[in-house]
Write an enzyme that holds these catalytic residues in place. Structure first.
Site, PDB file in Angstrom:
ATOM      1  N   PRO A  13      -5.095 -13.912 -23.010  1.00 16.10           N
ATOM      2  CA  PRO A  13      -5.711 -14.256 -21.721  1.00 16.10           C
ATOM      3  C   PRO A  13      -5.856 -13.015 -20.856  1.00 16.10           C
ATOM      4  O   PRO A  13      -4.918 -12.229 -20.716  1.00 16.10           O
ATOM      5  CB  PRO A  13      -4.716 -15.250 -21.116  1.00 16.10           C
ATOM      6  CG  PRO A  13      -3.981 -15.824 -22.284  1.00 16.10           C
ATOM      7  CD  PRO A  13      -3.870 -14.692 -23.263  1.00 16.10           C
ATOM      8  N   LEU A  15      -6.134 -12.704 -17.693  1.00 11.27           N
ATOM      9  CA  LEU A  15      -5.436 -12.754 -16.412  1.00 11.27           C
ATOM     10  C   LEU A  15      -3.995 -13.184 -16.656  1.00 11.27           C
ATOM     11  O   LEU A  15      -3.733 -14.258 -17.206  1.00 11.27           O
ATOM     12  CB  LEU A  15      -6.132 -13.730 -15.467  1.00 11.27           C
ATOM     13  CG  LEU A  15      -5.581 -13.887 -14.045  1.00 11.27           C
ATOM     14  CD1 LEU A  15      -5.351 -12.547 -13.365  1.00 11.27           C
ATOM     15  CD2 LEU A  15      -6.537 -14.737 -13.217  1.00 11.27           C
ATOM     16  N   GLY A  16      -3.056 -12.315 -16.290  1.00 10.65           N
ATOM     17  CA  GLY A  16      -1.652 -12.611 -16.523  1.00 10.65           C
ATOM     18  C   GLY A  16      -0.823 -12.411 -15.269  1.00 10.65           C
ATOM     19  O   GLY A  16      -1.302 -11.908 -14.252  1.00 10.65           O
ATOM     20  N   LEU A  17       0.438 -12.790 -15.362  1.00 11.87           N
ATOM     21  CA  LEU A  17       1.383 -12.593 -14.256  1.00 11.87           C
ATOM     22  C   LEU A  17       2.160 -11.311 -14.490  1.00 11.87           C
ATOM     23  O   LEU A  17       2.840 -11.154 -15.500  1.00 11.87           O
ATOM     24  CB  LEU A  17       2.366 -13.765 -14.167  1.00 11.87           C
ATOM     25  CG  LEU A  17       3.445 -13.615 -13.074  1.00 11.87           C
ATOM     26  CD1 LEU A  17       2.835 -13.871 -11.696  1.00 11.87           C
ATOM     27  CD2 LEU A  17       4.622 -14.544 -13.325  1.00 11.87           C
ATOM     28  N   GLY A  18       2.071 -10.380 -13.541  1.00  3.59           N
ATOM     29  CA  GLY A  18       2.899  -9.187 -13.592  1.00  3.59           C
ATOM     30  C   GLY A  18       4.274  -9.473 -13.021  1.00  3.59           C
ATOM     31  O   GLY A  18       4.416 -10.285 -12.106  1.00  3.59           O
ATOM     32  N   LYS A  77       7.495  -3.586 -22.740  1.00  2.00           N
ATOM     33  CA  LYS A  77       7.278  -2.146 -22.880  1.00  2.00           C
ATOM     34  C   LYS A  77       8.568  -1.409 -23.232  1.00  2.00           C
ATOM     35  O   LYS A  77       9.641  -1.741 -22.720  1.00  2.00           O
ATOM     36  CB  LYS A  77       6.699  -1.579 -21.577  1.00  2.00           C
ATOM     37  CG  LYS A  77       5.457  -2.330 -21.095  1.00  2.00           C
ATOM     38  CD  LYS A  77       4.979  -1.863 -19.744  1.00  2.00           C
ATOM     39  CE  LYS A  77       3.957  -2.834 -19.179  1.00  2.00           C
ATOM     40  NZ  LYS A  77       4.579  -4.036 -18.605  1.00  2.00           N
ATOM     41  N   HIS A 110       5.789   2.674 -22.681  1.00  6.06           N
ATOM     42  CA  HIS A 110       5.560   2.560 -21.244  1.00  6.06           C
ATOM     43  C   HIS A 110       4.957   3.831 -20.638  1.00  6.06           C
ATOM     44  O   HIS A 110       4.069   3.756 -19.783  1.00  6.06           O
ATOM     45  CB  HIS A 110       6.880   2.216 -20.537  1.00  6.06           C
ATOM     46  CG  HIS A 110       6.698   1.504 -19.250  1.00  6.06           C
ATOM     47  ND1 HIS A 110       7.598   0.580 -18.767  1.00  6.06           N
ATOM     48  CD2 HIS A 110       5.722   1.566 -18.318  1.00  6.06           C
ATOM     49  CE1 HIS A 110       7.172   0.108 -17.594  1.00  6.06           C
ATOM     50  NE2 HIS A 110       6.041   0.698 -17.307  1.00  6.06           N
TER      51      HIS A 110
END
Length: 318
Positions: A13, A15-18, A77, A110
């Site tokens: 997806p 659009l994700g939640l950070g 990460k 990262h």
């Protein structure tokens, strides 16, 4: 929802939640709210120091039947102190244990910066490991081994410029499948975006709203406030949307995944609704004519440490 499709047809997806800057006591609830609202992409990292809480939220969501594991895309990460080839798997195993998962969907290096084992952030040059001691290609070989073992389905990098990507591409079995970088209208990164797309490397935008809540140590007095620009306010008014929704929609329009962070239930829902905003050619033209340029996360916390073997050119385009 729009998706990024990988070569094996896995779909992430866009659009994700950070979860960066989501502190103890709030990230658990934020993840649950996000999954209940319809998010199916959660972005994590060991250095955020909240993966145990994220893992508790994921477990509850799975146990309650809110969502199945295979329906959620989970990214994490590798931190800089686990870049040695024999430490890479240890880094992932710690993340898997904290998240209470048996595999990740995507695992990223990262930063292209190596620290000695046990060092979280460097205090002086003795805390670093230079490229001669730990070549990025060795770290990448460790990442490839994780994918081969099935511990992560996909592997990639974060904060890598064209030179560092080229170094890996020239010696790898698996081309990085993702580069997660700071992207917003003040830092559109056209050259790097074009390079990644040419090489088949997908992109995720972090700090898409200008990272106004980043730690004070990462702020400068003259930092511009992205969300106060008149162009975004005018476009938001036109679409009966928020400025945040416009900024998120801008990245999605470019075919770039985006991971806005929020621990507020209403804003979490509002950010998800950004996927339904269609910016028109006039909107895109107005945004494209913005000439302000600014990088909010500049990496000086690595490059300006006394004795650091790394330079800004190791991170960003010249």
């Amino acid at each position: 929802m729009k998706y990024i499709t990988f070569k094996n047809q896995d779909k992430m997806p866009m659009l994700g939640l950070g979860t960066w800057k989501s502190g103890p006591g709030e990230v658990y609830q934020a993840v649950l709210w996000a999954l209940e609202a319809g998010y199916r992409h959660i972005d994590c990292a060991a250095i955020y120091q909240n993966e145990k809480e994220v893992g508790d939220a994921l477990k509850e969501a799975f146990d309650k039947g809110i969502v199945k594991r295979e329906e959620v895309w989970v990214t994490s990460k590798l931190w800089n102190n686990a870049h040695e080839i024999d430490k890479v798997e240890e880094g992932l195993q710690k993340t898997l244990a904290d998240l209470q998962l048996t595999y990740l969907d995507l695992y990223l290096i990262h930063w292209p910066i190596s620290l000695k084992s046990g060092v979280t952030f460097p205090k002086d040059g003795n805390d670093f490991l230079d490229y001669k001691t730990v070549p990025l290609t060795d770290t990448w070989k460790g990442m490839e081994a994780l994918k081969e073992k099935g511990l992560t389905k996909h592997i990639g990098v974060s904060n890598f410029n064209k030179a560092k990507l080229s170094e890996i591409i020239g010696a790898c079995q698996v081309v990085p499948e993702m580069n997660q970088i700071e992207i917003h209208p003040y830092l559109p990164q056209e050259g790097l975006v074009s390079f990644c797309k040419e090489k088949g490397i997908n992109l995720t935008a972090y700090s898409p709203l200008g990272s106004a809540d980043r730690p004070k140590a990462r702020q400068k007095e003259d930092d511009p406030i992205l969300m106060e620009h008149k162009v975004f306010k005018d476009i938001a008014k036109k679409h009966e949307a928020s400025v945040a929704q416009v900024l998120i929609a801008w990245s999605l329009h470019r075919g770039i995944a985006v991971i806005p962070k929020s621990a507020n239930k209403d804003r979490i829902k509002a950010n998800l609704a950004s996927k339904d905003i269609e910016l028109d050619k006039d909107d895109l033209k107005a945004i494209g004519e913005i000439t302000s340029r600014h990088r909010y996360i500049d990496g000086t916390f690595f490059t300006e440490v006394p004795g650091s073997p790394f330079k800004q050119s190791d991170l960003w385009e010249r």
